[in-house]
Design a protein around this motif. Structure first.
Motif, PDB file in Angstrom:
ATOM      1  N   ALA A 124     -22.318 -35.922  28.650  1.00 52.91           N
ATOM      2  CA  ALA A 124     -22.494 -35.065  27.475  1.00 52.91           C
ATOM      3  C   ALA A 124     -21.129 -34.536  27.077  1.00 52.91           C
ATOM      4  CB  ALA A 124     -23.427 -33.899  27.813  1.00 52.91           C
ATOM      5  N   ARG A 125     -21.068 -33.826  26.000  1.00 55.37           N
ATOM      6  CA  ARG A 125     -19.919 -33.025  25.611  1.00 55.37           C
ATOM      7  C   ARG A 125     -20.443 -31.659  25.230  1.00 55.37           C
ATOM      8  NH1 ARG A 125     -15.547 -36.496  22.148  1.00 55.37           N
ATOM      9  NH2 ARG A 125     -15.366 -38.257  23.558  1.00 55.37           N
ATOM     10  N   PRO A 126     -19.690 -30.575  25.454  1.00 58.92           N
ATOM     11  CA  PRO A 126     -18.427 -30.535  26.174  1.00 58.92           C
ATOM     12  C   PRO A 126     -18.615 -30.879  27.650  1.00 58.92           C
ATOM     13  CG  PRO A 126     -19.236 -28.319  25.827  1.00 58.92           C
ATOM     14  CD  PRO A 126     -20.159 -29.233  25.084  1.00 58.92           C
ATOM     15  N   LEU A 127     -17.506 -31.005  28.362  1.00 54.65           N
ATOM     16  CA  LEU A 127     -17.542 -31.463  29.751  1.00 54.65           C
ATOM     17  C   LEU A 127     -18.370 -30.533  30.633  1.00 54.65           C
ATOM     18  CD1 LEU A 127     -16.440 -33.664  31.669  1.00 54.65           C
ATOM     19  CD2 LEU A 127     -14.408 -32.253  32.000  1.00 54.65           C
ATOM     20  N   GLU A 128     -18.427 -29.240  30.311  1.00 53.07           N
ATOM     21  CA  GLU A 128     -19.239 -28.334  31.143  1.00 53.07           C
ATOM     22  C   GLU A 128     -20.717 -28.683  31.035  1.00 53.07           C
ATOM     23  OE1 GLU A 128     -17.034 -27.336  28.847  1.00 53.07           O
ATOM     24  OE2 GLU A 128     -17.620 -25.427  27.904  1.00 53.07           O
ATOM     25  N   ASP A 129     -21.137 -29.241  29.926  1.00 59.13           N
ATOM     26  CA  ASP A 129     -22.540 -29.651  29.834  1.00 59.13           C
ATOM     27  C   ASP A 129     -22.794 -30.889  30.703  1.00 59.13           C
ATOM     28  OD1 ASP A 129     -23.386 -27.554  28.310  1.00 59.13           O
ATOM     29  OD2 ASP A 129     -23.676 -28.675  26.471  1.00 59.13           O
ATOM     30  N   PHE A 150     -21.213 -31.415  33.443  1.00 61.98           N
ATOM     31  CA  PHE A 150     -21.260 -30.766  34.757  1.00 61.98           C
ATOM     32  C   PHE A 150     -22.626 -30.129  34.980  1.00 61.98           C
ATOM     33  CE2 PHE A 150     -20.764 -26.827  37.227  1.00 61.98           C
ATOM     34  CZ  PHE A 150     -20.165 -27.288  38.387  1.00 61.98           C
ATOM     35  N   ILE A 184     -25.576 -30.727  33.650  1.00 58.27           N
ATOM     36  CA  ILE A 184     -26.647 -31.710  33.826  1.00 58.27           C
ATOM     37  C   ILE A 184     -26.615 -32.278  35.244  1.00 58.27           C
ATOM     38  CG2 ILE A 184     -27.446 -34.007  33.129  1.00 58.27           C
ATOM     39  CD1 ILE A 184     -26.323 -33.329  30.289  1.00 58.27           C
ATOM     40  N   TYR A 186     -18.725 -37.505  27.803  1.00 57.44           N
ATOM     41  CA  TYR A 186     -17.989 -37.390  29.066  1.00 57.44           C
ATOM     42  C   TYR A 186     -18.988 -37.402  30.219  1.00 57.44           C
ATOM     43  CZ  TYR A 186     -14.406 -35.392  25.931  1.00 57.44           C
ATOM     44  OH  TYR A 186     -13.512 -35.153  24.916  1.00 57.44           O
ATOM     45  N   PRO A 246     -13.153 -25.309  26.459  1.00 57.19           N
ATOM     46  CA  PRO A 246     -14.156 -25.939  27.282  1.00 57.19           C
ATOM     47  C   PRO A 246     -13.527 -26.662  28.476  1.00 57.19           C
ATOM     48  CG  PRO A 246     -13.775 -27.275  25.346  1.00 57.19           C
ATOM     49  CD  PRO A 246     -12.971 -26.003  25.172  1.00 57.19           C
ATOM     50  N   LEU A 247     -14.378 -27.159  29.358  1.00 64.56           N
ATOM     51  CA  LEU A 247     -13.892 -27.755  30.603  1.00 64.56           C
ATOM     52  C   LEU A 247     -12.967 -28.939  30.356  1.00 64.56           C
ATOM     53  CD1 LEU A 247     -14.156 -27.555  33.711  1.00 64.56           C
ATOM     54  CD2 LEU A 247     -16.165 -29.026  33.571  1.00 64.56           C
ATOM     55  N   GLU A 248     -13.147 -29.672  29.258  1.00 65.24           N
ATOM     56  CA  GLU A 248     -12.239 -30.801  29.003  1.00 65.24           C
ATOM     57  C   GLU A 248     -10.831 -30.310  28.737  1.00 65.24           C
ATOM     58  OE1 GLU A 248     -15.119 -30.309  27.383  1.00 65.24           O
ATOM     59  OE2 GLU A 248     -15.013 -30.928  25.292  1.00 65.24           O
ATOM     60  N   VAL A 278     -16.526 -23.810  37.563  1.00 64.89           N
ATOM     61  CA  VAL A 278     -17.102 -23.921  36.223  1.00 64.89           C
ATOM     62  C   VAL A 278     -18.005 -22.705  36.023  1.00 64.89           C
ATOM     63  CG1 VAL A 278     -18.217 -25.495  34.581  1.00 64.89           C
ATOM     64  CG2 VAL A 278     -17.039 -26.427  36.563  1.00 64.89           C
ATOM     65  N   THR A 295     -29.425 -30.552  27.690  1.00 61.56           N
ATOM     66  CA  THR A 295     -27.989 -30.860  27.770  1.00 61.56           C
ATOM     67  C   THR A 295     -27.219 -29.659  28.319  1.00 61.56           C
ATOM     68  OG1 THR A 295     -28.261 -32.312  25.868  1.00 61.56           O
ATOM     69  CG2 THR A 295     -26.018 -31.674  26.447  1.00 61.56           C
ATOM     70  N   ALA A 307     -27.914 -27.622  30.487  1.00 59.68           N
ATOM     71  CA  ALA A 307     -28.989 -27.550  31.486  1.00 59.68           C
ATOM     72  C   ALA A 307     -28.822 -26.324  32.376  1.00 59.68           C
ATOM     73  CB  ALA A 307     -28.986 -28.813  32.338  1.00 59.68           C
ATOM     74  N   ARG A 361     -19.883 -32.732  19.535  1.00 58.82           N
ATOM     75  CA  ARG A 361     -19.810 -31.630  20.479  1.00 58.82           C
ATOM     76  C   ARG A 361     -18.500 -31.759  21.220  1.00 58.82           C
ATOM     77  NH1 ARG A 361     -25.589 -30.321  23.287  1.00 58.82           N
ATOM     78  NH2 ARG A 361     -26.852 -30.259  21.418  1.00 58.82           N
ATOM     79  N   PRO A 362     -17.852 -30.660  21.618  1.00 60.51           N
ATOM     80  CA  PRO A 362     -18.206 -29.284  21.313  1.00 60.51           C
ATOM     81  C   PRO A 362     -18.057 -28.993  19.823  1.00 60.51           C
ATOM     82  CG  PRO A 362     -16.028 -29.353  22.273  1.00 60.51           C
ATOM     83  CD  PRO A 362     -16.577 -30.747  22.347  1.00 60.51           C
TER      84      PRO A 362
END
Lengths: 339, 339, 339, 339
Positions: free
Chosen positions: A255-260, A262, A264, A304, B257-259, B299, C111, C113, C256-257
């Motif tokens: 997913a994006r952003p990368l924290e999403d 993470f 999931i 990502y 964001p994390l990226e 995170v 997403t 989550a 996204r983001p």
């Protein structure tokens, strides 16, 4: 119907697929079938030297070809399609990598849109020595070289998406696809939720090795000769692709952003851990928080991908999918002994 | 001025700091000084059992106390303050962890603001056995227990920020702070850019261990007895904190964001690699892409932190900061032999 | 071949589409054709009262149906398919809205989550008064009511995606789709890049009105009777959907983001402005920075959408697409006069 | 103590502040005081022509100076500090704008770190005509010019942060700061939560106008002569800055990624609406979803800022903060009549 125990799949260029979904199966197999197959590299083999710039020798959307789809007899929506990687061997004595205009993590892209001109497009050729287990990096400027460990894997493994969608093979998601994680190596079992009759497995995008995050956008791209065992678990299809190695339970999120991504992957690992250890959800959350690993898979694709890993030493006697991974490991060992 | 080679720093509760910046040094040391110090846990020691809910026994902003600041003689803006972790030992026989209302990666927070009520606040107590090298997880519901490897580290290590800023100790950033990476363990050297006279090092937030990503928001929080060697390199201050272990060069990025945290860490690793190996920037980008590791640090904090790692086997004879890490390893070994 | 100047398209339930791409056209029209069509609401009409919970009366993936596809004669990849909205009229005297489990901006989703249970699923019924131009909000708890201005629009308008992809109709992207911007109202012209022969326009998801961002995940959902003029510009296909109203040039970005959606939309507006005013790219960047508007479209769908707007007063005599919007406005006025 | 009803504050260069927090007040005022003040532009007045490149004429961290802090008598943590903007008038006949290396939304930055060299640094000079109400854009390449409406506002308005933090004036957050929203214009009341004794209001960064999102990173930067009324509401301090105009309730969120800024602002608007209309939270969520506006403020600063707006026509007789805005509007009108 009688289907063989071992199937060969060596698609010709015109047989390659560039999407997940939207194609009839190349072959149908019974659960438990060994499939010996070949895959082309992500450039379709068109980058043969450092002067072959991908943007010139490749034509969109004919990138990242996959071999398949392979239909699994009896696979129905909601089931779990398991793919065990028996062997992944580079098919050529070299791999290639490159920057690509507006692709990668440290460059403006069409999505992270900016006013910069693209970075220089440059190709690197790696010599692969399967006997020595190395791939040799050679700097393009200057004479620096270094041998990296060969660690062959598949960047792209997945099934047909849900909801009638057809997705480019470069996209990772709930259906798998271009996860680009180094965990997808020989000895690993991957689990995907079946969304359509037969599941429709396809794979490609071999990497002689890749770093976590695949930061420049490409790995050491290599055509592969690969053997998998394709199996089926009725029901229990995971919402997102899962992997299992001898040492770890592994979940993925794309997913994006990368924290999403993470979130999931961690959310699925917490749920899986709770189920396997019969824990309350918050207890599993706590355990994963202290014991889990969380490496990046890719931070360059259209989604990502993050990976979450739990050491199986924590599981005691609990086994995922009734011990299917161990069973497939044994079958793989038998196959390798007897071929 | 004559300063001792070894300094002890055992702050009383009223000496603890809750910010980076904005405080006078507790002590001034020469470069090369061994500092034996104690740190309180992130709850200030107030969570002593599973009925001590952090939101009730802790008072904002008195969370995540740090020991320091320690001024380094001669440290000027632009210099590199090096901290070598000689030893990190839990000070008590237990550690604590918890969920906390609206804090963590799998919950709505004040920043990822949502309409959900908070998840249940729950505390876990871990028995620490330093002899056995374990910390014992005990589920709160049911009777599941498991021993995890003890792997003591500091979540929070940093210097005074640039530009006159004073930042809460829970925030990770270019000044270090609450990086919450398990890489900050004994045997590691951390490098920070000096922003103010003396640098003003502070550290705290010991963890008996933590998973990558610190997904629930807290690790196995523990008061620590810690020994560091504090050193100084004139100039060459890195834009973001760097670490070095025996095996890896490690960079960090803290952002959302994390990226972006990923990008910062990878960008710095590419630049560092280019510099050490005298490579062109794109060649270094390529090498890091294939050889690098990219685990999540945290995170859950006010910024997220990613870590990028390059195996030092690739470096040949090149050494970061003129071999300072090796030198500090030797000094640490000598210290441990002779104390 | 002789095709009529005006076409009616009133699909039956079995004719509705749930994807962009992957379907044969329902009808083929010449450029310039007036199409009078009907669209069902995003729930397929299944939510008829406050006790009809969407998660119970709707079945995935049969959500967000679209009317079409409509093939445009002569449309080839790279061309620009223009859709002018002549009229959008609610087909019923009510609209519906709802929360939906794990969907919306202020809730955990599949997403983003998290461990929270879903928010309460609740339905609101709005009375639509087209004569008065209002839609009436009625609180479900308490007796608060208020009339909001009716502002009918289509959430979902797009063409078949590139690269053989087939995308769920709920996804916004470079092909258009579920952009969910209130700008897609009568009087507006939308421009899409043609990716396949005929372009394959489809639209649906009428809203009696929506707030910017569509924060709860749904608007005042309404079946519509809509008239569009479908036209074609050879070549010049924009990378992302563009809109034009009497007052503004409007670009869109879906990603996204959310900052990437913003970047895409601004990047395209900068490029469009530079082209129309014959400005250097940085000069256009500067002008857009001071004169542009940037409202959220949706922050709830599988991609988020931002819109960038430039007042056409800045354009002097320059006209987008050779004045096509003005021409279509005149044709629409003629149509409305003479029907 | 007797304090005047009107205070003048015209700081000299050495009086300017570059942080929120960490400074003693320049002046203490009673609630209700009219403060006539001057502010320097974000470049400290150092950019006087198109050849004055900011990176050469400005010195970090001496950017974005603010006038203040102003202490409000009786303001205690948890209270609401209200600032009503009576008048904002450009102090010079020109404003300046520029690109800046690695700053802005369409360029790699130090946070969105990439391998691109910076975009060209370029300065634009705008002629301000307060009588005509225009600011004139003049392209640097070619001879294009256009007049944009003058719409003076302050980019930076805030109070001392909580928790002992001191934040650079370029950072927007819960304390206000560099929100960079065009809504902060004359006729608007801003509400901030008081975190320290006196609140410690400061403001600066005047813009002759700005586009939504401030995409290139700077607005039409201008020194200002500004009159505000500073007032106090006991208690009821909002978690994030709020604004109120004659037409709208306005909330703000400052965070990254941009969807979190959106979430914060929407979450606060939902809560505020629920409170003012005595609605259930989900009913307020629904109403804001259909009636709200959501423009970007800035997508370039160290945090991004989104704004959420609700038309006050929906409020019936309900008034925020007991009608304080209306009261301040009247006082402002009286001040303007009688000065």
């Amino acid at each position: 119907m009688s289907l063989p125990e071992t199937v060969r799949l060596t698609p010709q260029p015109q047989d390659l697929a560039y999407t997940f979904g939207g194609r009839a199966p190349l072959v149908t197999v019974r659960p438990g079938t060994v499939v010996e197959l070949t895959t082309e590299d992500c450039f379709g083999g068109a980058v043969r030297g450092v002067t072959d710039l991908p943007s010139q020798v490749c034509v969109f959307p004919y990138l990242n070809p996959v071999t398949g789809p392979i239909a699994v007899l009896g696979a129905e929506p909601g089931d779990t399609l398991a793919v065990h990687f028996v062997e992944i061997t580079p098919a050529r004595d070299h791999g290639v990598s490159s920057t690509f205009p507006h692709f990668g993590a440290l460059t403006a892209t069409h999505t992270t849109a900016m006013l910069h001109p693209p970075l220089e497009e440059r190709v690197w050729l790696y010599e692969l020595d399967t006997a020595a287990g190395t791939c040799r990096f050679r700097a393009r400027h200057g004479d620096f070289t270094v041998d990296l460990p060969l660690d062959p894997m598949h960047g792209t493994v997945g099934v047909a998406p849900a909801g009638g969608e057809v997705l480019a093979s470069i996209t990772p998601g709930a259906h798998g696809g271009n996860l680009d994680t180094p965990e997808m190596r020989a000895g690993t079992t991957a689990y995907f939720r079946v969304n359509v009759e037969g599941g429709l497995l396809a794979l490609g995008d071999g990497h002689a090795r890749q770093g976590e995050g695949e930061v420049c956008g490409t790995a050491v791209e290599a055509a592969m000769r690969t053997t998998v065992i394709v199996d089926l678990v009725k029901g229990r299809g995971p919402a997102w692709p899962r992997l299992e190695s001898d040492g770890h339970l592994i979940t993925t999120g794309s997913a994006r952003p990368l924290e999403d991504a993470f979130r999931i992957s961690q959310h699925d690992l917490v749920g899986w851990t709770a189920e396997l250890l019969d824990l309350d959800l918050l207890d599993a959350y706590q355990l994963v928080s202290q014991a889990g690993l969380a490496p990046a898979a890719n931070v360059c694709d259209t989604n990502y991908t993050m990976v979450a890993k739990l050491p199986k030493t924590l599981l005691g006697r609990a086994r995922a999918y009734s011990g299917l991974h161990d069973h497939l490991r044994e079958r793989a060992a038998a196959y390798l002994r007897h071929r």
